[in-house]
Design an enzyme around this catalytic site. Structure first.
Site, mmCIF file in Angstrom:
data_model
loop_
_atom_site.group_PDB
_atom_site.id
_atom_site.type_symbol
_atom_site.label_atom_id
_atom_site.label_comp_id
_atom_site.label_asym_id
_atom_site.label_seq_id
_atom_site.Cartn_x
_atom_site.Cartn_y
_atom_site.Cartn_z
ATOM 1 C CG HIS A 92 -10.995 -33.447 8.702
ATOM 2 N ND1 HIS A 92 -9.896 -32.753 8.228
ATOM 3 C CD2 HIS A 92 -12.045 -32.612 8.584
ATOM 4 C CE1 HIS A 92 -10.286 -31.560 7.837
ATOM 5 N NE2 HIS A 92 -11.588 -31.447 8.036
HETATM 6 C C1 T46 Z 1 -12.642 -28.555 7.117
HETATM 7 C C2 T46 Z 1 -11.893 -28.222 5.888
HETATM 8 C C3 T46 Z 1 -12.778 -27.763 4.752
HETATM 9 C C4 T46 Z 1 -7.125 -23.653 13.630
HETATM 10 O O1 T46 Z 1 -6.300 -23.360 14.512
HETATM 11 N N1 T46 Z 1 -8.328 -23.027 13.592
HETATM 12 C C5 T46 Z 1 -9.255 -23.300 12.626
HETATM 13 O O2 T46 Z 1 -10.340 -22.696 12.620
HETATM 14 C C6 T46 Z 1 -8.960 -24.305 11.633
HETATM 15 C C7 T46 Z 1 -9.957 -24.659 10.555
HETATM 16 C C8 T46 Z 1 -7.744 -24.928 11.704
HETATM 17 N N2 T46 Z 1 -6.842 -24.607 12.686
HETATM 18 C C9 T46 Z 1 -5.533 -25.259 12.697
HETATM 19 C C10 T46 Z 1 -5.533 -26.747 12.948
HETATM 20 C C11 T46 Z 1 -4.300 -27.221 12.179
HETATM 21 O O3 T46 Z 1 -3.169 -27.076 12.981
HETATM 22 O O4 T46 Z 1 -4.947 -25.084 11.399
HETATM 23 C C12 T46 Z 1 -4.187 -26.212 11.024
HETATM 24 C C13 T46 Z 1 -4.682 -26.774 9.692
HETATM 25 O O5 T46 Z 1 -5.986 -27.363 9.885
HETATM 26 P P1 T46 Z 1 -6.466 -28.676 9.130
HETATM 27 O O6 T46 Z 1 -5.300 -29.581 8.923
HETATM 28 O O7 T46 Z 1 -7.645 -29.242 9.863
HETATM 29 O O8 T46 Z 1 -6.912 -28.060 7.712
HETATM 30 P P2 T46 Z 1 -7.696 -28.754 6.519
HETATM 31 O O9 T46 Z 1 -7.532 -27.844 5.363
HETATM 32 O O10 T46 Z 1 -7.308 -30.172 6.356
HETATM 33 O O11 T46 Z 1 -9.250 -28.724 6.993
HETATM 34 C C14 T46 Z 1 -9.947 -27.523 7.168
HETATM 35 C C15 T46 Z 1 -10.773 -27.528 8.456
HETATM 36 O O12 T46 Z 1 -9.923 -27.873 9.564
HETATM 37 C C16 T46 Z 1 -11.921 -28.511 8.418
HETATM 38 O O13 T46 Z 1 -12.818 -28.255 9.474
HETATM 39 O O14 T46 Z 1 -13.775 -29.015 7.049
HETATM 40 O O15 T46 Z 1 -10.827 -27.279 6.076
#
Ligand code: T46
Length: 132
Positions: free
Chosen positions: A49
């Site tokens: 993303h």
């Molecule tokens: C990024 C990279 C480096 C939350 O509820 N609060 C939060 O602050 C974050 C970051 C995530 N979430 C929830 C949203 C999803 O349900 O946690 C779950 C996993 O998030 P995501 O799939 O977006 O995780 P990554 O590791 O793919 O990405 C994350 C960050 O979301 C993103 O901003 O830059 O780490």
């Protein structure tokens, strides 16, 4: 690609190391949120993303991982393997995180609270967004 790494001072002594992170001092924005990624399973790639507004600093405070970056024109891979090195990620950058070592902990300092509407999670939409 202009990828910025920030090297933080280590306040080391015979007891070990301490690294201090301070908003608008060695972190170039007000920190509104901190999260960390740990216990990543072998072979997993996270991310896929970009963000419209969010700025972040990524620090692998234990172990190592790789960050794949893509600004829509160029791609680059950054290895994070030191607890005193931060990768400054501004908006408009497609990212993936992969090759997490055993015990790796990726700490992230963010300039904004969590907001799903700031994410671009489709690559074609990202490319269009970058060409607008
Ligand atoms: C990024 C990279 C480096 C939350 O509820 N609060 C939060 O602050 C974050 C970051 C995530 N979430 C929830 C949203 C999803 O349900 O946690 C779950 C996993 O998030 P995501 O799939 O977006 O995780 P990554 O590791 O793919 O990405 C994350 C960050 O979301 C993103 O901003 O830059 O780490």
């Amino acid at each position: 690609m202009n990828v910025e790494k920030i090297i933080f001072d280590i306040k080391g002594d015979e007891r070990g190391s301490l690294v201090a992170l301070e908003a608008l001092k060695n972190i170039p924005f007000e920190i509104k949120r901190v999260y960390y990624i740990s216990d990543t399973k072998k072979g997993v790639t996270r991310g896929f993303h970009a963000h419209k507004k969010l700025k972040q600093i990524l620090i692998c405070v234990n172990g190592s991982c790789k960050i794949g970056l893509d600004n829509g024109k160029e791609k680059e891979e950054v290895l994070l393997d030191k607890p005193n090195v931060g990768l400054y990620l501004e908006s408009g950058m497609w990212r993936t995180m992969y090759d997490f070592s055993e015990g790796a902990v990726l700490l992230v300092l963010a300039s904004e609270l969590y907001d799903e509407s700031d994410y671009i999670r489709d690559y074609e939409t990202f490319l269009k967004y970058m060409n607008e």
